[in-house]
Enzyme design. Structure first.
Site, PDB file in Angstrom:
ATOM      1  N   LYS A   1       0.928  -1.264  -0.026  1.00 30.02           N
ATOM      2  CA  LYS A   1       0.035   0.065  -0.034  1.00 30.02           C
ATOM      3  C   LYS A   1       0.922   1.390  -0.205  1.00 30.02           C
ATOM      4  O   LYS A   1       2.014   1.285   0.248  1.00 30.02           O
ATOM      5  CB  LYS A   1      -1.051  -0.023   1.096  1.00 30.02           C
ATOM      6  CG  LYS A   1      -0.390   0.181   2.633  1.00 30.02           C
ATOM      7  CD  LYS A   1       0.128   1.217   3.358  1.00 30.02           C
ATOM      8  CE  LYS A   1      -0.802   2.737   2.751  1.00 30.02           C
ATOM      9  NZ  LYS A   1      -0.242   3.989   3.349  1.00 30.02           N
TER      10      LYS A   1
ATOM     11  N   THR B   1       5.780   5.847   2.198  1.00 34.15           N
ATOM     12  CA  THR B   1       4.906   5.501   3.533  1.00 34.15           C
ATOM     13  C   THR B   1       4.078   4.515   2.801  1.00 34.15           C
ATOM     14  O   THR B   1       3.101   4.360   2.235  1.00 34.15           O
ATOM     15  CB  THR B   1       3.842   6.590   3.727  1.00 34.15           C
ATOM     16  OG1 THR B   1       3.201   6.235   4.735  1.00 34.15           O
ATOM     17  CG2 THR B   1       2.819   6.871   2.679  1.00 34.15           C
TER      18      THR B   1
ATOM     19  N   GLU C   1      -0.824   9.998  -5.051  1.00 33.98           N
ATOM     20  CA  GLU C   1      -2.042  11.061  -4.878  1.00 33.98           C
ATOM     21  C   GLU C   1      -2.207  11.960  -5.952  1.00 33.98           C
ATOM     22  O   GLU C   1      -1.237  12.827  -6.188  1.00 33.98           O
ATOM     23  CB  GLU C   1      -1.930  11.710  -3.521  1.00 33.98           C
ATOM     24  CG  GLU C   1      -2.125  10.518  -2.367  1.00 33.98           C
ATOM     25  CD  GLU C   1      -1.606  11.160  -1.057  1.00 33.98           C
ATOM     26  OE1 GLU C   1      -2.053  10.287  -0.087  1.00 33.98           O
ATOM     27  OE2 GLU C   1      -1.001  12.040  -0.944  1.00 33.98           O
TER      28      GLU C   1
ATOM     29  N   ASN D   1      -4.322  15.985   0.461  1.00 38.35           N
ATOM     30  CA  ASN D   1      -3.648  16.046   1.639  1.00 38.35           C
ATOM     31  C   ASN D   1      -4.296  17.195   2.573  1.00 38.35           C
ATOM     32  O   ASN D   1      -4.021  17.008   3.622  1.00 38.35           O
ATOM     33  CB  ASN D   1      -2.081  16.288   1.459  1.00 38.35           C
ATOM     34  CG  ASN D   1      -1.602  14.879   0.916  1.00 38.35           C
ATOM     35  OD1 ASN D   1      -1.097  14.123   1.887  1.00 38.35           O
ATOM     36  ND2 ASN D   1      -1.254  14.679  -0.306  1.00 38.35           N
TER      37      ASN D   1
ATOM     38  N   SER E   1     -10.040  14.387   7.340  1.00 43.02           N
ATOM     39  CA  SER E   1     -11.547  14.740   7.464  1.00 43.02           C
ATOM     40  C   SER E   1     -12.617  13.368   7.255  1.00 43.02           C
ATOM     41  O   SER E   1     -11.784  12.499   6.721  1.00 43.02           O
ATOM     42  CB  SER E   1     -11.919  15.559   6.028  1.00 43.02           C
ATOM     43  OG  SER E   1     -11.348  16.839   6.377  1.00 43.02           O
TER      44      SER E   1
END
Length: 409
Positions: A182, A193, A280, A404, A409
């Site tokens: 992942k 990460t 992302e 990001n 949220s």
């Protein structure tokens, strides 16, 4: 939207004899989400790992290092998403250890035989009570063919699960290599990460495991970058269950050792590139190839300077052939005696710069044609030697900022 990446077909992700995976909903961060994975390993399995070089490493990383160093023989792994258990001090360490103790009790093994992994939001308390409550369901779900489900359960901002498999013949025996990973943001070498798990049923001398996992990481996860950040939780683990039945591999430079090495690295590279493709906000997959260096380290240094540059990455997002930004990155990469008049720059088949300046035949419309593609190769020739290195990256888009900005949220 991932760049030329699709979800893995479960039929193509091959079970590894000696490995079972179980998934559960523990409500670590959100309800009704599969966020807990238990992995069990056959007795006699060997495990090696490499971890983040971030000095502010997470509690599970600390425990993994200690448990592997104890040489108790790893029998299980426990993975949660939704909470990184990083920046949590001694309380985080205590909570991570509590989950190891709980899983060990269920499986009848020692806590030191459990490796914990976490990913998610940093500096929030690990809800170990929820994780421990979810263990029975994950254990009841254990099966050899749950690799893709496990890949889904460890995702954070990933849009697709990442899994890969290879099979090779060693001494007439079929050997399987399968892995999941992942990662989508906070990606930079050392490592990313990311959590990565690759397993094989090969019979390999324990003394070779650490060398093989390090080599595989250096050729894959340590060659990707999305945003230049180094995470607190990066972990890449290699498992060998010794179930294949061939003669033990005692040298990686033997014929059998080379077959296994190549298969492990191929799976690791496929997973690493999938992370970049799913970066992302990514819209483009970019290979940065640097040739003609005095050393491989020098080539990587230049490649990372290009791949980390926000100015280069935003130009690629806009398909703007502002390619002087690439030359600038080469110049500040840190090679003190670099001769700029020897630099050659190519964008796919387009020769952009020669002898340190604009190629006389270069036309901006040719550069823009390449930059509009979803897959692009930047090639730099330093003309200083015979060494080469490649890294993989993506563009930097408006969506990266949005993802990001709203991460918690």
């Amino acid at each position: 939207m991932p760049v030329n990446l699709t979800a893995p077909n479960p039929q193509d992700v091959l079970p590894v004899p000696g490995v079972k995976l179980g998934i559960a909903m523990a409500g670590v961060r959100k309800a009704n989400r599969r966020d807990l994975v238990v992995v069990t390993l056959a007795e006699g399995s060997h495990v090696a790992g490499v971890f983040t070089r971030n000095r502010f490493c997470a509690a599970p990383v600390q425990l993994c290092r200690e448990h592997l160093a104890a040489k108790a023989g790893t029998r299980a792994m426990l993975i949660n998403t939704g909470n990184a258990n990083a920046g949590t001090g001694e309380d985080g360490r205590s909570r991570a250890l509590s989950t190891c103790v709980a899983l060990a009790r269920h499986l009848g093994i020692a806590p030191e035989q459990v490796l914990p992994f976490s990913t998610g939001v940093i500096m929030e308390t690990l809800p170990n009570d929820r994780i421990e409550a979810g263990l029975p369901a994950a254990i009841a779900d254990l099966a050899a063919d749950h690799w893709v489900q496990a890949a889904e359960a460890i995702m954070t901002t990933d849009t697709l699960p990442k899994a890969a498999s290879r099979r090779v013949q060693i001494d007439g025996k079929t050997v399987t290599v399968t892995g999941i990973a992942k990662g989508a943001g906070m990606i930079r070498p050392n490592m990313a990460t990311m959590l990565g798990f690759v397993a094989t049923d090969a019979v390999i001398a324990p003394a070779l495991m650490q060398h093989l996992v390090r080599e595989a990481a250096d050729d894959s996860f340590n060659r990707i970058t999305i945003d230049g950040d180094t995470s607190t939780n990066d972990s890449f683990v290699l498992i060998a269950t010794a179930q294949a039945g061939h003669a033990p591999i005692t040298r990686l430079d033997s014929e059998a050792g080379a077959l296994l090495r190549d298969a492990v690295i191929a799976v690791a590279q496929q997973l690493a590139q999938a992370i970049v493709r799913d970066g992302e906000g990514a819209t483009k997959f970019i290979t940065v190839q640097v040739d003609g260096g005095a050393s491989e380290d020098e080539c990587r240094q230049v490649a990372y300077a290009i791949a980390h540059s926000p100015l280069v990455k935003t130009a690629f997002y806009a398909s703007d052939p502002n390619l002087g930004r690439i030359l600038a990155a080469v110049g500040y990469a840190g090679i003190a005696d670099l001769d700029q008049t020897g630099i050659e720059l190519f964008l796919d088949d387009v020769h952009v710069a020669t002898a340190g300046g604009r190629h006389p035949d270069y036309r901006e419309e040719d550069g823009q044609r390449v930059m509009k593609q979803s897959e692009i190769t930047v090639r730099v020739d330093l003309q200083r030697g015979d060494a080469s290195a490649a890294v993989w990256t993506c563009d930097l888009s408006i969506d990266y900022v949005k993802i990001n900005a709203d991460y918690r949220s």
